[in-house]
Write an enzyme that holds these catalytic residues in place. Sequence first.
Site, PDB file in Angstrom:
ATOM      1  N   THR A 164       1.895   7.079   0.354  1.00 51.72           N
ATOM      2  CA  THR A 164       0.857   6.052   0.507  1.00 51.72           C
ATOM      3  C   THR A 164       0.138   5.790  -0.802  1.00 51.72           C
ATOM      4  OG1 THR A 164      -1.044   5.421   1.885  1.00 51.72           O
ATOM      5  CG2 THR A 164      -1.051   7.661   1.025  1.00 51.72           C
ATOM      6  N   ASP A 211      -5.329  11.800   4.252  1.00 49.78           N
ATOM      7  CA  ASP A 211      -4.526  12.771   5.007  1.00 49.78           C
ATOM      8  C   ASP A 211      -3.078  12.868   4.538  1.00 49.78           C
ATOM      9  OD1 ASP A 211      -4.336  10.045   5.993  1.00 49.78           O
ATOM     10  OD2 ASP A 211      -2.985  10.851   7.520  1.00 49.78           O
ATOM     11  N   ARG A 257     -10.574   9.646  -4.267  1.00 45.93           N
ATOM     12  CA  ARG A 257     -10.411   9.930  -2.830  1.00 45.93           C
ATOM     13  C   ARG A 257      -8.933  10.204  -2.499  1.00 45.93           C
ATOM     14  NH1 ARG A 257      -7.221   7.600   1.525  1.00 45.93           N
ATOM     15  NH2 ARG A 257      -8.350   7.888   3.465  1.00 45.93           N
ATOM     16  N   THR A 316      -0.505   7.815  10.499  1.00 41.31           N
ATOM     17  CA  THR A 316      -0.877   6.713   9.619  1.00 41.31           C
ATOM     18  C   THR A 316      -2.172   6.127  10.147  1.00 41.31           C
ATOM     19  OG1 THR A 316      -0.200   4.573   8.708  1.00 41.31           O
ATOM     20  CG2 THR A 316       0.564   5.095  10.921  1.00 41.31           C
ATOM     21  N   GLY A 317      -2.931   5.519   9.262  1.00 37.06           N
ATOM     22  CA  GLY A 317      -4.207   4.934   9.675  1.00 37.06           C
ATOM     23  C   GLY A 317      -5.335   5.520   8.858  1.00 37.06           C
ATOM     24  N   THR A 333       0.569   3.459   4.702  1.00 34.07           N
ATOM     25  CA  THR A 333       1.397   4.653   4.646  1.00 34.07           C
ATOM     26  C   THR A 333       2.722   4.518   5.364  1.00 34.07           C
ATOM     27  OG1 THR A 333      -0.588   5.950   4.637  1.00 34.07           O
ATOM     28  CG2 THR A 333       1.434   7.082   5.298  1.00 34.07           C
ATOM     29  N   SER A 347       0.818  -1.215   0.000  1.00 35.72           N
ATOM     30  CA  SER A 347       0.000   0.000   0.000  1.00 35.72           C
ATOM     31  C   SER A 347       0.844   1.253   0.000  1.00 35.72           C
ATOM     32  CB  SER A 347      -1.021   0.019   1.132  1.00 35.72           C
ATOM     33  OG  SER A 347      -2.176  -0.684   0.709  1.00 35.72           O
TER      34      SER A 347
HETATM   35  C1  SD4 Z   1      -4.972   7.290   4.063  1.00 32.36           C
HETATM   36  N1  SD4 Z   1      -3.639   7.578   6.052  1.00 32.36           N
HETATM   37  O1  SD4 Z   1      -4.936   7.431   2.848  1.00 32.36           O
HETATM   38  C2  SD4 Z   1      -3.706   6.877   4.782  1.00 32.36           C
HETATM   39  C3  SD4 Z   1      -3.679   5.406   4.922  1.00 32.36           C
HETATM   40  C4  SD4 Z   1      -2.755   4.904   5.975  1.00 32.36           C
HETATM   41  O2  SD4 Z   1      -1.904   3.244   7.271  1.00 32.36           O
HETATM   42  O3  SD4 Z   1      -2.035   5.604   6.591  1.00 32.36           O
HETATM   43  N2  SD4 Z   1      -2.748   3.668   6.320  1.00 32.36           N
HETATM   44  O4  SD4 Z   1      -6.000   7.414   4.723  1.00 32.36           O
END
Ligand code: SD4
Length: 367
Positions: free
Chosen positions: A222, A235, A232, A255-256, A204, A69
């Site tokens: 990411t 962040d 889409r 991250t997340g 990410t 990813s």
């Molecule tokens: C997002 N924050 O595009 C990123 C995805 C991510 O660990 O960090 N995943 O929402």
Amino acid sequence: MHGELATRALAHNYPPAMSETRFPVMLSTWSFGPVGNEPGMAMMRSGASALDGVIAGATAIEDDPQINSVGVGGLPDADGRVSLDGCVMTDPNRCGSVACLRSYANPCQIARRVMEKTIHVMLVGSGAEEFAHREGFQTRELLTPHARGEWEKWRADPRNLDRGQYRGWIPPLNVEEIARENTGKSVSAGGVRGGDGPGASHDTVSILAIDAHGQLAGACSTSGMAFKVPGRVGDSPIIGHGLYVDQSAGGAAATGNGELVMGTCSSFLAVEKMRQGATPLEAVVEALDRIIQRFEIGPDHQVAMIAMARPPRKGEVWGGWASAAIKPGFHHTISDVHGTRVEDPVKVIRSGSAWIQGPTRGERISP
Ligand code: SD4
């Protein structure tokens, strides 16, 4: 809320042994961090800047097709097309960003060019791709056979795509680390890369570093949320959300689930807390607490943050670094004079949460 706080202070990483603090230092998200930290640290040990170091780190992760990813090998959107986002930053007046790149593998390198060669901060979509082309970047196929297979499996599950009413998809909690859990591999220096199967998803990479010259820099890269609604952007490439760096206050990155981070400007908030005197740990806990206060945290939600104190001024003791996560399952990678280590976060806010909750293949958000 604070009653739920559980501190997992690890004597070997927090607070850092100040007398032993030597730069360069590099901190990154997730257990694939060593893939980036090792080349990034090698460059900084040879005198390269923190900006060069974090971009070298992000590039190594973007170029690794096993990390699915970030960069090549990233999981695609709902239409089966990979789109990449990334940004770099060294100061409020020195930042660059790109979003929704569909045929260039290294968003952080291109973001740096935006920062250095334009008067703008952020380019998106076809405009960003034209800029990358003019700057001499080569197009690459981003969708690997493995990622395509994952998308085909996802698309075949009618729970995931209610045509005409598609509302998005939430990845399983800690999707970045499920491969490690499934395979029973232990966290080790050198990190763990995803294996095959649905648990191989990663996300990410955010990297913060201080170089031997005492300069702080950050990068964030990411492919975003897997199977996202086409177009889409989360962040990660947005200055202040996925990443914020200010030489006079510190750096922070997230991250997340990006939508949670974007509602609260998490990285900017954490850096502002450090400007006001908070330690890196207090700053990231405050930013994550803000998310918990303002969102209903679903079973598949996770946000984790890393933060680094500003470079010390002459004669000053450095304020160190920290990481925290809303739920268990996050790891950071730290590289310093002691080498490179994958570790648990310094603090987990809801430590009682299960490691993996909810459906392992995600679920549709109800209208
Ligand atoms: C997002 N924050 O595009 C990123 C995805 C991510 O660990 O960090 N995943 O929402």
